[in-house]
Structures are given as C-alpha cells and as structure tokens.
Scaffold this motif. Structure first.
Motif, PDB file in Angstrom:
ATOM      1  N   THR A  66     -13.592  19.010 -24.442  1.00  0.00           N
ATOM      2  CA  THR A  66     -12.405  19.322 -25.475  1.00  0.00           C
ATOM      3  C   THR A  66     -12.592  18.202 -26.685  1.00  0.00           C
ATOM      4  OG1 THR A  66     -11.208  20.145 -23.785  1.00  0.00           O
ATOM      5  CG2 THR A  66     -10.118  19.636 -25.965  1.00  0.00           C
ATOM      6  N   LEU A  67     -12.787  17.112 -26.461  1.00  0.00           N
ATOM      7  CA  LEU A  67     -12.696  16.122 -27.392  1.00  0.00           C
ATOM      8  C   LEU A  67     -13.882  16.302 -28.371  1.00  0.00           C
ATOM      9  CD1 LEU A  67     -11.233  13.043 -25.643  1.00  0.00           C
ATOM     10  CD2 LEU A  67     -10.496  14.219 -27.531  1.00  0.00           C
ATOM     11  N   LYS A  68     -15.086  16.467 -27.595  1.00  0.00           N
ATOM     12  CA  LYS A  68     -16.271  16.639 -28.441  1.00  0.00           C
ATOM     13  C   LYS A  68     -16.156  17.870 -29.220  1.00  0.00           C
ATOM     14  CE  LYS A  68     -19.903  16.109 -25.604  1.00  0.00           C
ATOM     15  NZ  LYS A  68     -21.037  16.736 -24.708  1.00  0.00           N
ATOM     16  N   THR A  69     -15.523  18.913 -28.879  1.00  0.00           N
ATOM     17  CA  THR A  69     -15.496  20.305 -29.931  1.00  0.00           C
ATOM     18  C   THR A  69     -14.141  20.120 -30.955  1.00  0.00           C
ATOM     19  OG1 THR A  69     -15.617  21.510 -27.839  1.00  0.00           O
ATOM     20  CG2 THR A  69     -15.110  22.765 -29.473  1.00  0.00           C
ATOM     21  N   ALA A  70     -13.233  19.152 -30.429  1.00  0.00           N
ATOM     22  CA  ALA A  70     -12.077  19.466 -31.350  1.00  0.00           C
ATOM     23  C   ALA A  70     -11.953  18.091 -32.063  1.00  0.00           C
ATOM     24  CB  ALA A  70     -10.507  19.486 -30.531  1.00  0.00           C
ATOM     25  N   TYR A  71     -12.680  17.031 -31.846  1.00  0.00           N
ATOM     26  CA  TYR A  71     -12.353  15.765 -32.678  1.00  0.00           C
ATOM     27  C   TYR A  71     -13.729  15.527 -33.448  1.00  0.00           C
ATOM     28  CZ  TYR A  71     -10.648  11.165 -34.101  1.00  0.00           C
ATOM     29  OH  TYR A  71     -10.189  10.242 -34.921  1.00  0.00           O
ATOM     30  N   PRO A  72     -13.729  15.463 -34.688  1.00  0.00           N
ATOM     31  CA  PRO A  72     -14.989  15.335 -35.292  1.00  0.00           C
ATOM     32  C   PRO A  72     -15.322  13.811 -35.283  1.00  0.00           C
ATOM     33  CG  PRO A  72     -13.184  15.782 -36.858  1.00  0.00           C
ATOM     34  CD  PRO A  72     -12.667  15.867 -35.455  1.00  0.00           C
ATOM     35  N   GLY A  73     -14.466  12.807 -34.958  1.00  0.00           N
ATOM     36  CA  GLY A  73     -15.048  11.418 -35.171  1.00  0.00           C
ATOM     37  C   GLY A  73     -15.610  11.060 -33.611  1.00  0.00           C
ATOM     38  N   GLU A  74     -15.483   9.555 -33.036  1.00  0.00           N
ATOM     39  CA  GLU A  74     -15.988   9.185 -31.934  1.00  0.00           C
ATOM     40  C   GLU A  74     -14.626   9.310 -31.049  1.00  0.00           C
ATOM     41  OE1 GLU A  74     -17.719   5.371 -29.879  1.00  0.00           O
ATOM     42  OE2 GLU A  74     -17.630   5.459 -31.974  1.00  0.00           O
ATOM     43  N   ALA A  75     -14.840   9.595 -29.723  1.00  0.00           N
ATOM     44  CA  ALA A  75     -13.613   9.671 -29.086  1.00  0.00           C
ATOM     45  C   ALA A  75     -13.986   9.035 -27.353  1.00  0.00           C
ATOM     46  CB  ALA A  75     -13.088  10.987 -28.512  1.00  0.00           C
ATOM     47  N   VAL A  76     -13.200   8.372 -26.984  1.00  0.00           N
ATOM     48  CA  VAL A  76     -13.434   7.539 -25.454  1.00  0.00           C
ATOM     49  C   VAL A  76     -12.503   7.945 -24.791  1.00  0.00           C
ATOM     50  CG1 VAL A  76     -14.107   5.625 -24.174  1.00  0.00           C
ATOM     51  CG2 VAL A  76     -14.551   5.645 -26.529  1.00  0.00           C
ATOM     52  N   VAL A  77     -12.666   8.546 -23.303  1.00  0.00           N
ATOM     53  CA  VAL A  77     -11.742   8.800 -22.399  1.00  0.00           C
ATOM     54  C   VAL A  77     -11.701   7.637 -21.320  1.00  0.00           C
ATOM     55  CG1 VAL A  77     -11.013  10.461 -20.622  1.00  0.00           C
ATOM     56  CG2 VAL A  77     -12.112  11.143 -22.847  1.00  0.00           C
ATOM     57  N   LEU A  78     -10.472   7.087 -21.211  1.00  0.00           N
ATOM     58  CA  LEU A  78     -10.323   5.807 -20.305  1.00  0.00           C
ATOM     59  C   LEU A  78      -9.551   6.348 -18.964  1.00  0.00           C
ATOM     60  CD1 LEU A  78     -10.880   4.599 -23.330  1.00  0.00           C
ATOM     61  CD2 LEU A  78      -8.998   2.925 -22.690  1.00  0.00           C
ATOM     62  N   LYS A  91     -17.105   4.070  -9.734  1.00  0.00           N
ATOM     63  CA  LYS A  91     -18.491   4.277 -10.234  1.00  0.00           C
ATOM     64  C   LYS A  91     -18.564   5.716 -10.501  1.00  0.00           C
ATOM     65  CE  LYS A  91     -23.155   4.104  -8.331  1.00  0.00           C
ATOM     66  NZ  LYS A  91     -23.380   4.744  -9.554  1.00  0.00           N
ATOM     67  N   PHE A  92     -17.798   6.484  -9.720  1.00  0.00           N
ATOM     68  CA  PHE A  92     -17.901   7.951  -9.966  1.00  0.00           C
ATOM     69  C   PHE A  92     -17.407   8.420 -11.539  1.00  0.00           C
ATOM     70  CE2 PHE A  92     -15.994  12.425  -9.224  1.00  0.00           C
ATOM     71  CZ  PHE A  92     -17.396  13.247  -8.886  1.00  0.00           C
ATOM     72  N   VAL A  93     -16.353   7.869 -11.605  1.00  0.00           N
ATOM     73  CA  VAL A  93     -15.648   8.427 -13.076  1.00  0.00           C
ATOM     74  C   VAL A  93     -16.609   7.732 -14.118  1.00  0.00           C
ATOM     75  CG1 VAL A  93     -13.454   8.887 -12.247  1.00  0.00           C
ATOM     76  CG2 VAL A  93     -13.994   6.410 -13.080  1.00  0.00           C
ATOM     77  N   ASN A  94     -16.874   6.349 -13.879  1.00  0.00           N
ATOM     78  CA  ASN A  94     -17.828   5.968 -15.003  1.00  0.00           C
ATOM     79  C   ASN A  94     -19.072   6.605 -15.172  1.00  0.00           C
ATOM     80  OD1 ASN A  94     -19.811   2.763 -15.702  1.00  0.00           O
ATOM     81  ND2 ASN A  94     -18.140   3.853 -16.864  1.00  0.00           N
ATOM     82  N   ASP A  95     -19.734   7.142 -14.239  1.00  0.00           N
ATOM     83  CA  ASP A  95     -20.925   8.147 -14.281  1.00  0.00           C
ATOM     84  C   ASP A  95     -20.781   9.453 -14.730  1.00  0.00           C
ATOM     85  OD1 ASP A  95     -22.496   6.075 -12.846  1.00  0.00           O
ATOM     86  OD2 ASP A  95     -22.398   6.994 -10.960  1.00  0.00           O
ATOM     87  N   LEU A  96     -19.349   9.776 -14.838  1.00  0.00           N
ATOM     88  CA  LEU A  96     -19.099  11.088 -15.381  1.00  0.00           C
ATOM     89  C   LEU A  96     -19.154  10.744 -16.847  1.00  0.00           C
ATOM     90  CD1 LEU A  96     -16.511  12.505 -12.948  1.00  0.00           C
ATOM     91  CD2 LEU A  96     -18.803  13.128 -13.371  1.00  0.00           C
ATOM     92  N   GLY A 115     -19.945  -2.063 -10.506  1.00  0.00           N
ATOM     93  CA  GLY A 115     -20.991  -1.844 -11.420  1.00  0.00           C
ATOM     94  C   GLY A 115     -20.777  -1.268 -12.621  1.00  0.00           C
ATOM     95  N   VAL A 116     -19.518  -1.217 -13.050  1.00  0.00           N
ATOM     96  CA  VAL A 116     -18.917  -0.747 -14.479  1.00  0.00           C
ATOM     97  C   VAL A 116     -19.367  -1.753 -15.425  1.00  0.00           C
ATOM     98  CG1 VAL A 116     -17.225   0.169 -15.956  1.00  0.00           C
ATOM     99  CG2 VAL A 116     -17.219   0.772 -13.425  1.00  0.00           C
ATOM    100  N   SER A 117     -20.118  -1.715 -16.455  1.00  0.00           N
ATOM    101  CA  SER A 117     -20.392  -2.498 -17.547  1.00  0.00           C
ATOM    102  C   SER A 117     -19.056  -2.877 -18.258  1.00  0.00           C
ATOM    103  CB  SER A 117     -21.426  -1.874 -18.312  1.00  0.00           C
ATOM    104  OG  SER A 117     -21.246  -2.366 -19.599  1.00  0.00           O
ATOM    105  N   ALA A 118     -19.071  -4.252 -18.628  1.00  0.00           N
ATOM    106  CA  ALA A 118     -17.809  -4.751 -19.441  1.00  0.00           C
ATOM    107  C   ALA A 118     -17.551  -3.893 -20.613  1.00  0.00           C
ATOM    108  CB  ALA A 118     -17.927  -6.241 -19.637  1.00  0.00           C
TER     109      ALA A 118
END
Ligand code: PLP
Length: 437
Positions: A66-78, A91-96, A115-118
């Motif tokens: 949804t963010l890829k389609t609706a937001y023209p800038g950079e977006a991060v889901v935390l 690990k699972f959600v980070n891999d997603l 193993g999630v990078s800082a």
C-alpha cells in the motif's frame, strides 16, 4: 469493541473469518497452517500460543505494498515489537522487510540477537535508562524517539562521555492533542497521558536541539502515536496535517529547517469480534499516505521519509491460544464457570482493559462418559470462561454462549497474537505457555 456480550459463533459451530488466522480451518477438524490443533495440543500441551506465519506475511505485505503504491516518497514500516517479540518473530518480520521498533534494552537485545541489523532498529520509550540509551547508542541503532527534554540531556551526556563520533539521529515524540476513540489505557496522543511533549512546546524544544545540543544530536523529525485499536482512519489524517503544519512552522522559524523523517506511529485496530469494523490496512494507510503527500505538496515541503509503527494489526489476528477445559461449575444462582488451564497469566487484556475476544469450543464428545453426558447444569449456556489463577478477576470471557463443556474439551481464543505473550506473567509461579508457528 469493549464489553460486548458476544460469541454466538461458538454455538453455531463456526467462527468468522475476520477474527481468525487466514489459514484457520474448522473442518474436517480445527487446524492452523494445515496442522490440527489437537495434534498441537498433544505435542506441546496447553495452554499454547499458536501463530500463523501466513497471516503475518499477508498483513506485512499489505502495509508495504500500500505504501509503495500510495506514497511517492520513501516509507518504512516498523514492527512495534511490544506487541509480540521473540528471536524467531524478530527475524521473520525483518526478513519480510520490516524494521523493528523497540522500547527496552530487552527488546533491543532480542532484535540484535535475532540478527536484525542496527540500522533497522528504532527505539521508543518514555523513561529510557542511561544503560538502555548507552546500549542503543553503542549498537548504533537507526533512530531514537525522544520522549522528553531530560532524555535529550541524557543523550547529550552519553555522546560526550563516550566521545561518540557520530551524532545520533533522533525524532521528538509529540503529544499532538488528538482524541482517538479507544479505551483510556490505549490512548496516547493527548496531554492527559504520559507520552511525549506537548505540541505547543515543540518549537522551543527544537530550538534547544539546534543550539544547546547542536554538536551531539541530529534532529531527524517528529514522532506521534495517537493510540491503539483505532477504528477510524480520520484521526490519522488529522494527525498528518497537524504534524506537517508543525513542519512548515518550524521551517519558517528556524531558517529553512527541513525535517527528513515523519513518524505517525501505529494503532490501527483489528477485529476481535465479528461485529468490529476497523478500516482495512489498504484503506487506512492509503488515505494516510495520500494525506501526507498532498499536505507536504501544499506547503511545498520535501516529502519526508514516512515511518509507521504498527504492532497489533500485523500480528494479533495471526495468533490464537488453545486451552483445555478443567473444572465446570454451576453456582446456586445458576452462573456457569468454565475453567481452563491458562488465564490472566497468558492473557491479561480482559482484566486490564475489559478486552473482549471471540472463542470456539472444541467439544470432544467421544471422550465423555455417560455420566458426563448426563451431567446437569453444563448444557449449552452463557458461561463465564475463567482461568486457573488466584484472582477473581481472572476472567477470559464473560457471557460466552458456549456449548456443553466438560473436562478435556478444548477452547480456542482468537486474536491473541498481540499483547498476550508479550504481557504474559508467571503469576502464581505458573509458567508461560509455549508458542509455536
Ligand atoms: N508505537 C508506539 C509508540 C506505541 O506506543 C504503540 C503501542 O502502544 C505502537 C506503536 C503499536 O501500536 P499498535 O500495536 O496498536 O499498532
């Protein structure tokens, strides 16, 4: 969502899809991810938390796409780790493709150990200790969400004391004064709760960051989180407008200052009951993303990197808890108490804020003796589902329209993937249940 007398689902023998993990099947026998619940109960014992990876993947993909389609800038889901965290889940959600929002050294440690990078870790929290801030700064996490002015001084002292070369990037947590319609304990965006700094003080505090802390703090943006289990997309749009207005005002006041990040928190609601009607992720997040883009454009502000911090809407529906019935008791007044082998230790939410859930009984009539079959007082009835903890408030469901239940039957509670395991205690020295994918 609170305090409905509900759950006609169970007696009809079916559960609505909206409250269940996407791979949940009721026939030929109840299963999740193709594995029969009975087999899980026998292998891992009950109570048991069961998580469906497919549901989490689906929810995460909805946010990202949804963010890829609706937001023209950079977006991060935390992913708001407070909802539910262990090594495998981190690990699972980070891999997603999700970053991780932590609120304590324990959550930070888990994310790092997974193993999630800082640079994929962000840290919230209204009362971070020096030790927690040192751990976060030493690890070099991506962003610190600063809750109050004292924390700015703490960070400044640590950066100087440790001679850190790089200034940590921070977001200031704002109490934007938005009223979201949810339980009092789940509201966080107003000045009647403990989180953040009042929005009218933000210009002054930004001024302090840019002067007193100019050498030790890199002000990246503002953060707000208006509450949890929110059923209305409008407060998010109001929030986006209020925050961007503040960005515009700060630009004017501080010589063209541009804040590169904008964090609008989490809080989107989910269906605990069939009657609950939250907006879909697609609907709420697309509207929010468009509002941010349009508002930024209207004031000619560069599109900020948009950060969102969902917890519940990513994992709650993925989870169920499986219990086994023990004692069934009918009082003189006619109330029926069905006791299961878990309770407030694995799910404090009903006691904490009257949270209500959907449930399904798995009646194993084949194992009943003729005496049990004939037992009076436990026929289909509105029952109180209680746990095994030494508290009268240890109630999982009130007024549950349940079929006739006896010891050995199973009960499934839906929507327990968020704020159950994470809030679990060992009260009465009863161990926390295992969790399986
Ligand atoms: N971000 C912050 C700062 C929070 O306090 C919370 C929850 O309280 C969340 C994100 C996640 O909220 P939810 O699980 O309702 O999406």
């Amino acid at each position: 969502m609170m305090s409905h007398a509900a759950l006609s689902d169970a007696i009809e023998g079916s559960i609505s899809k909206s409250v269940a993990p996407s791979t949940f099947q009721q026939t030929p026998e109840p299963s999740v991810g193709g594995v029969a619940l009975e087999e899980l109960a026998k292998t891992y014992a009950t109570p048991l938390y069961i998580l469906d990876k497919a549901t989490i993947r689906q929810q995460a993909t909805s946010y990202l796409e949804t963010l890829k389609t609706a937001y023209p800038g950079e977006a991060v889901v935390l992913y708001a780790a407070k909802a539910n965290l262990n090594l495998a889940l981190a690990k699972f959600v980070n891999d997603l493709g999700l970053a991780i929002d932590v609120v304590s050294s324990g959550e930070l440690y888990t994310a790092l150990q997974a193993g999630v990078s800082a640079d994929w870790i962000y840290m919230n929290g209204n009362n971070k200790s020096d030790a927690e801030l040192e751990m976060a700064l030493d690890a070099g996490i991506c962003r610190l969400m600063v809750d109050n002015e004292e924390e700015l001084a703490q960070i400044d002292a640590i950066v100087r004391g440790r001679g850190l070369k790089e200034k940590p990037a921070v977001l200031l947590r704002v109490a934007p004064g938005i009223e979201a319609h949810t339980h009092d304990y789940l509201k966080t965006g107003t000045d009647s709760n403990k989180f953040g700094m009042p929005i009218n003080r933000i210009p002054e505090i930004v001024g302090v960051c840019l002067t007193r802390y100019a050498e030790t703090i890199d002000l990246a943006g503002l953060h707000a989180h208006i509450g949890s289990q929110i059923f209305d997309a409008l407060p998010y749009q109001d929030l986006a407008r209020i925050m961007l207005k503040t960005y515009g005002d700060l630009r004017e006041r501080f010589n063209g200052l541009i804040l590169r990040d904008l964090d609008l928190g989490g809080g989107l609601g989910i269906c605990y009951q069939t009657s609950d009607d939250p907006p879909s992720i697609e609907e709420a997040i697309a509207q929010l993303a468009r509002t941010v883009a349009e508002t930024a454009q209207s004031i000619d502000y560069p599109l900020p990197r948009l950060l969102l911090e969902p917890g519940r809407s990513l994992v709650a529906t993925a989870g169920i808890t499986l219990y086994t019935v023990g004692t069934v008791k009918k009082t003189e007044s006619g109330r029926v108490f069905v006791a299961v082998d878990g309770g407030m230790g694995d799910n404090i939410r009903p006691a904490l804020y009257q949270a209500d859930y959907s449930a399904l009984a798995i009646v194993k009539s084949s194992q009943k003796t003729p005496e049990q079959q004939a037992e009076p007082g436990v026929q289909s009835a509105r029952v109180t589902l209680v746990g095994k903890y030494c508290e009268s408030g240890d109630v999982l469901l009130r007024d549950w329209q349940a079929p006739r239940l006896v010891a050995g039957d199973r009960v499934v509670i839906f929507g327990t993937g968020a704020y159950n395991y994470a809030m679990a205690s060992t009260y009465n020295r009863i161990g926390r249940p295992a969790m399986v994918w």
